[in-house]
Design a protein around this motif. Structure first.
Motif, PDB file in Angstrom:
ATOM      1  N   LEU A 151       0.825  -1.208   0.000  1.00  0.00           N
ATOM      2  CA  LEU A 151       0.000   0.000   0.000  1.00  0.00           C
ATOM      3  C   LEU A 151       0.863   1.264   0.000  1.00  0.00           C
ATOM      4  CD1 LEU A 151      -3.056  -0.671   2.342  1.00  0.00           C
ATOM      5  CD2 LEU A 151      -3.121   0.171  -0.008  1.00  0.00           C
ATOM      6  N   GLU A 152       1.982   1.226   0.707  1.00  0.00           N
ATOM      7  CA  GLU A 152       2.885   2.378   0.697  1.00  0.00           C
ATOM      8  C   GLU A 152       3.389   2.670  -0.702  1.00  0.00           C
ATOM      9  OE1 GLU A 152       4.655   1.964   5.279  1.00  0.00           O
ATOM     10  OE2 GLU A 152       5.692   1.012   3.593  1.00  0.00           O
ATOM     11  N   ARG A 153       3.685   1.634  -1.475  1.00  0.00           N
ATOM     12  CA  ARG A 153       4.136   1.819  -2.852  1.00  0.00           C
ATOM     13  C   ARG A 153       3.020   2.443  -3.704  1.00  0.00           C
ATOM     14  NH1 ARG A 153       8.758  -0.724  -4.204  1.00  0.00           N
ATOM     15  NH2 ARG A 153       8.170  -0.877  -6.396  1.00  0.00           N
ATOM     16  N   TYR A 154       1.798   1.969  -3.515  1.00  0.00           N
ATOM     17  CA  TYR A 154       0.683   2.543  -4.264  1.00  0.00           C
ATOM     18  C   TYR A 154       0.479   4.016  -3.904  1.00  0.00           C
ATOM     19  CZ  TYR A 154      -0.985  -1.707  -6.537  1.00  0.00           C
ATOM     20  OH  TYR A 154      -1.099  -2.802  -7.356  1.00  0.00           O
ATOM     21  N   LEU A 155       0.724   4.357  -2.657  1.00  0.00           N
ATOM     22  CA  LEU A 155       0.586   5.761  -2.250  1.00  0.00           C
ATOM     23  C   LEU A 155       1.628   6.645  -2.911  1.00  0.00           C
ATOM     24  CD1 LEU A 155      -0.302   5.317   1.521  1.00  0.00           C
ATOM     25  CD2 LEU A 155      -1.687   6.548  -0.166  1.00  0.00           C
ATOM     26  N   VAL A 156       2.856   6.133  -3.081  1.00  0.00           N
ATOM     27  CA  VAL A 156       3.875   6.897  -3.802  1.00  0.00           C
ATOM     28  C   VAL A 156       3.387   7.180  -5.218  1.00  0.00           C
ATOM     29  CG1 VAL A 156       6.221   6.878  -4.723  1.00  0.00           C
ATOM     30  CG2 VAL A 156       5.795   5.979  -2.429  1.00  0.00           C
ATOM     31  N   MET A 157       2.879   6.139  -5.883  1.00  0.00           N
ATOM     32  CA  MET A 157       2.352   6.307  -7.232  1.00  0.00           C
ATOM     33  C   MET A 157       1.206   7.321  -7.256  1.00  0.00           C
ATOM     34  SD  MET A 157       0.453   3.520  -9.724  1.00  0.00           S
ATOM     35  CE  MET A 157      -1.033   3.539  -8.709  1.00  0.00           C
ATOM     36  N   ALA A 158       0.298   7.216  -6.282  1.00  0.00           N
ATOM     37  CA  ALA A 158      -0.868   8.100  -6.242  1.00  0.00           C
ATOM     38  C   ALA A 158      -0.464   9.558  -6.055  1.00  0.00           C
ATOM     39  CB  ALA A 158      -1.812   7.667  -5.125  1.00  0.00           C
ATOM     40  N   TRP A 159       0.422   9.827  -5.095  1.00  0.00           N
ATOM     41  CA  TRP A 159       0.839  11.201  -4.836  1.00  0.00           C
ATOM     42  C   TRP A 159       1.631  11.774  -6.008  1.00  0.00           C
ATOM     43  CZ3 TRP A 159      -1.980  13.647  -1.759  1.00  0.00           C
ATOM     44  CH2 TRP A 159      -2.393  13.153  -0.520  1.00  0.00           C
ATOM     45  N   ASN A 160       2.353  10.927  -6.748  1.00  0.00           N
ATOM     46  CA  ASN A 160       3.063  11.398  -7.934  1.00  0.00           C
ATOM     47  C   ASN A 160       2.113  11.778  -9.057  1.00  0.00           C
ATOM     48  OD1 ASN A 160       5.829  11.429  -7.338  1.00  0.00           O
ATOM     49  ND2 ASN A 160       6.054   9.240  -7.710  1.00  0.00           N
ATOM     50  N   SER A 161       0.924  11.197  -9.054  1.00  0.00           N
ATOM     51  CA  SER A 161       0.017  11.321 -10.188  1.00  0.00           C
ATOM     52  C   SER A 161      -0.684  12.675 -10.281  1.00  0.00           C
ATOM     53  CB  SER A 161      -1.045  10.227 -10.116  1.00  0.00           C
ATOM     54  OG  SER A 161      -1.972  10.494  -9.064  1.00  0.00           O
ATOM     55  N   GLY A 162      -0.891  13.313  -9.146  1.00  0.00           N
ATOM     56  CA  GLY A 162      -1.684  14.538  -9.140  1.00  0.00           C
ATOM     57  C   GLY A 162      -3.143  14.291  -8.796  1.00  0.00           C
ATOM     58  N   ALA A 163      -3.524  13.030  -8.612  1.00  0.00           N
ATOM     59  CA  ALA A 163      -4.896  12.693  -8.201  1.00  0.00           C
ATOM     60  C   ALA A 163      -4.981  12.627  -6.677  1.00  0.00           C
ATOM     61  CB  ALA A 163      -5.318  11.357  -8.808  1.00  0.00           C
ATOM     62  N   ASN A 164      -6.187  12.657  -6.142  1.00  0.00           N
ATOM     63  CA  ASN A 164      -6.409  12.531  -4.701  1.00  0.00           C
ATOM     64  C   ASN A 164      -6.558  11.055  -4.342  1.00  0.00           C
ATOM     65  OD1 ASN A 164      -6.916  15.420  -3.617  1.00  0.00           O
ATOM     66  ND2 ASN A 164      -8.173  15.316  -5.457  1.00  0.00           N
ATOM     67  N   PRO A 165      -5.663  10.491  -3.513  1.00  0.00           N
ATOM     68  CA  PRO A 165      -5.791   9.074  -3.156  1.00  0.00           C
ATOM     69  C   PRO A 165      -6.827   8.825  -2.067  1.00  0.00           C
ATOM     70  CG  PRO A 165      -3.849  10.006  -2.116  1.00  0.00           C
ATOM     71  CD  PRO A 165      -4.446  11.100  -2.951  1.00  0.00           C
ATOM     72  N   VAL A 166      -7.527   7.715  -2.209  1.00  0.00           N
ATOM     73  CA  VAL A 166      -8.426   7.193  -1.182  1.00  0.00           C
ATOM     74  C   VAL A 166      -8.175   5.693  -1.121  1.00  0.00           C
ATOM     75  CG1 VAL A 166     -10.821   6.771  -0.504  1.00  0.00           C
ATOM     76  CG2 VAL A 166     -10.196   8.959  -1.528  1.00  0.00           C
ATOM     77  N   ILE A 167      -8.028   5.139   0.074  1.00  0.00           N
ATOM     78  CA  ILE A 167      -7.776   3.708   0.222  1.00  0.00           C
ATOM     79  C   ILE A 167      -9.069   2.981   0.541  1.00  0.00           C
ATOM     80  CG2 ILE A 167      -6.551   1.934   1.550  1.00  0.00           C
ATOM     81  CD1 ILE A 167      -4.313   3.965   2.017  1.00  0.00           C
ATOM     82  N   LEU A 168      -9.372   1.964  -0.258  1.00  0.00           N
ATOM     83  CA  LEU A 168     -10.533   1.119  -0.008  1.00  0.00           C
ATOM     84  C   LEU A 168     -10.055  -0.240   0.483  1.00  0.00           C
ATOM     85  CD1 LEU A 168     -12.911   1.712  -3.073  1.00  0.00           C
ATOM     86  CD2 LEU A 168     -12.782   2.960  -0.912  1.00  0.00           C
ATOM     87  N   LEU A 169     -10.457  -0.607   1.681  1.00  0.00           N
ATOM     88  CA  LEU A 169     -10.168  -1.939   2.206  1.00  0.00           C
ATOM     89  C   LEU A 169     -11.372  -2.811   1.872  1.00  0.00           C
ATOM     90  CD1 LEU A 169      -8.558  -1.027   5.646  1.00  0.00           C
ATOM     91  CD2 LEU A 169      -7.467  -1.323   3.420  1.00  0.00           C
ATOM     92  N   SER A 170     -11.237  -3.591   0.790  1.00  0.00           N
ATOM     93  CA  SER A 170     -12.363  -4.357   0.267  1.00  0.00           C
ATOM     94  C   SER A 170     -12.533  -5.685   0.990  1.00  0.00           C
ATOM     95  CB  SER A 170     -12.163  -4.598  -1.232  1.00  0.00           C
ATOM     96  OG  SER A 170     -10.987  -5.366  -1.448  1.00  0.00           O
ATOM     97  N   LYS A 171     -13.672  -6.328   0.719  1.00  0.00           N
ATOM     98  CA  LYS A 171     -14.000  -7.642   1.290  1.00  0.00           C
ATOM     99  C   LYS A 171     -13.970  -7.620   2.826  1.00  0.00           C
ATOM    100  CE  LYS A 171     -12.035  -9.774  -2.829  1.00  0.00           C
ATOM    101  NZ  LYS A 171     -11.213 -10.842  -3.412  1.00  0.00           N
TER     102      LYS A 171
END
Length: 381
Positions: A151-171
């Motif tokens: 998840l930390e890696r995905y957050l790096v990608m998200a913050w680099n993108s310019g989009a607003n990240p939201v984490i969904l814990l599914s199931k």
């Protein structure tokens, strides 16, 4: 989440004023119209890429859905594959037939955000995932595959993108104590909303639908088997994407979604579904790394030495936080690992660009010599 939601509020007045134009359903706005006008392409119409099938793109324009390809000129001008259209891109299209829906892409509007990763292979290249995304939903399943470091890696990608990240814990229905996982996730994602959801039990719908306003573009990303397509179907109220059961032994899934595609949701937003990722190679650091590890960066400001590497230096506030239990040593380890990865990727990219410039210089020199020979031949004749 109230403050976060306010930052995402689109210009609903403009939306309702122009909603009879079909493109406004897909996120078109007066700002995009201004950007389109600045391209100054005669006889071109605006459109959006809603599916990427390699060299052919499914698009939507004011005429409806159709197919499009890049013009030869723009292919040559763009060069790098990451500059080619991606799902979510706004484009300028010239129709191939009067009254037809198919066309040729002659321009791409500047991207407001870009979701990308490093493509597989030894040569560093950027792979576009989606463009012009307002909210990026990072989906992680609450099963045996749950991993905070990923998840930390995905957050790096998200913050680099310019989009607003939201984490969904599914199931969440598979988990005895989802709130514990929410707290753990919040500890590695300062300032990022974390929502536990269950499509099976209709859990978390109200919080999630608060993000799905008309005019918004939302994208789903995460590992294979995280439940992205299930979430899309749940919110859409119908089966618009195929789903598969994951393997029970290790909670790993298969790639149900085979290409990136954009869908209209009944809530008014559009959602981009993307294929699951086995591994996430990070691409470029536009400040996303520091944003994803903002707690460590803030601790580092209290270190005795400004250039402290948080290893064996005296007066290191980061190491002190680890020793006191305030900071998870695994988080610090991932902080270092992703820093090394991004630096290595950046150095490889610099070498590639330098080689590309040398190659272009040689090609231009050969072209110049050829033109000079032709000129001298003509003068002799």
């Amino acid at each position: 989440m109230e403050e976060f939601e306010l930052t995402l509020k689109p210009n609903l007045e403009s939306y309702h004023e122009h909603e009879k134009n079909g493109l406004y359903t897909y996120g078109w706005s007066p700002d995009w119209q201004t950007a389109f006008d600045e391209l100054e392409l005669a006889e071109a119409s605006p459109g959006r890429v809603i599916a990427d099938h390699g060299h052919k793109y499914r698009i939507v324009t004011s005429r409806g859905e159709g197919w499009a390809e890049l013009s030869g000129r723009i292919q040559h001008e763009l060069g790098d594959r990451s500059a080619f259209p991606a799902v979510g891109d706004w484009i300028a299209v010239r129709f191939m037939a009067e009254g037809g829906n198919d066309g040729i892409i002659h321009g791409i509007l500047p991207r407001a955000s870009r979701i990308s990763r490093r493509a597989a292979g030894s040569v560093p290249t950027e792979q576009m995932i989606a463009a012009n995304v307002d909210v990026l939903l990072l989906v992680a399943a609450l099963n045996l595959d749950f991993n905070l470091r990923r998840l930390e890696r995905y957050l790096v990608m998200a913050w680099n993108s310019g989009a607003n990240p939201v984490i969904l814990l599914s199931k969440a229905d598979l988990c005895d104590d989802p709130e514990r996982y929410v707290r753990e996730t919040e500890s590695i994602a300062p300032g990022v909303p974390v929502i536990a959801v269950s499509a099976k039990e209709d859990q978390g719908r109200e919080q999630l639908e608060a993000l799905l306003r008309p005019g918004m573009t939302v994208a789903l990303t995460g590992s294979s088997g995280a439940g992205k397509s299930t979430i899309l179907n749940w919110l859409a109220g119908e089966e618009i994407q195929d789903t598969q059961e994951i393997r029970e032994g290790d909670s790993r899934g298969r790639h149900t979604t085979t290409h990136r595609e954009l869908f209209i949701l009944p809530q008014g937003a559009v959602m981009i579904d993307t294929p699951g990722m086995r591994e996430l190679g990070l691409w470029e650091d536009g400040g996303g790394w520091s944003e994803a590890f903002t707690d460590i960066e803030e601790l580092g400001r209290n270190c005795r030495f400004a250039d402290c590497r948080h290893e064996r230096e005296e007066g290191c506030a980061v190491k002190a936080a680890v020793d006191s239990g305030e900071l998870d040593p695994k988080r610090l380890e991932n902080y270092r690992k992703t820093e090394r990865e991004l630096k290595y990727q950046a150095s490889k990219e610099q070498v590639r660009q330098r080689n590309d410039r040398k190659g272009k210089g040689k090609k231009d020199a050969r072209r110049g010599k050829g033109e000079e020979r032709r000129r001298l031949t003509l003068e002799r004749d």
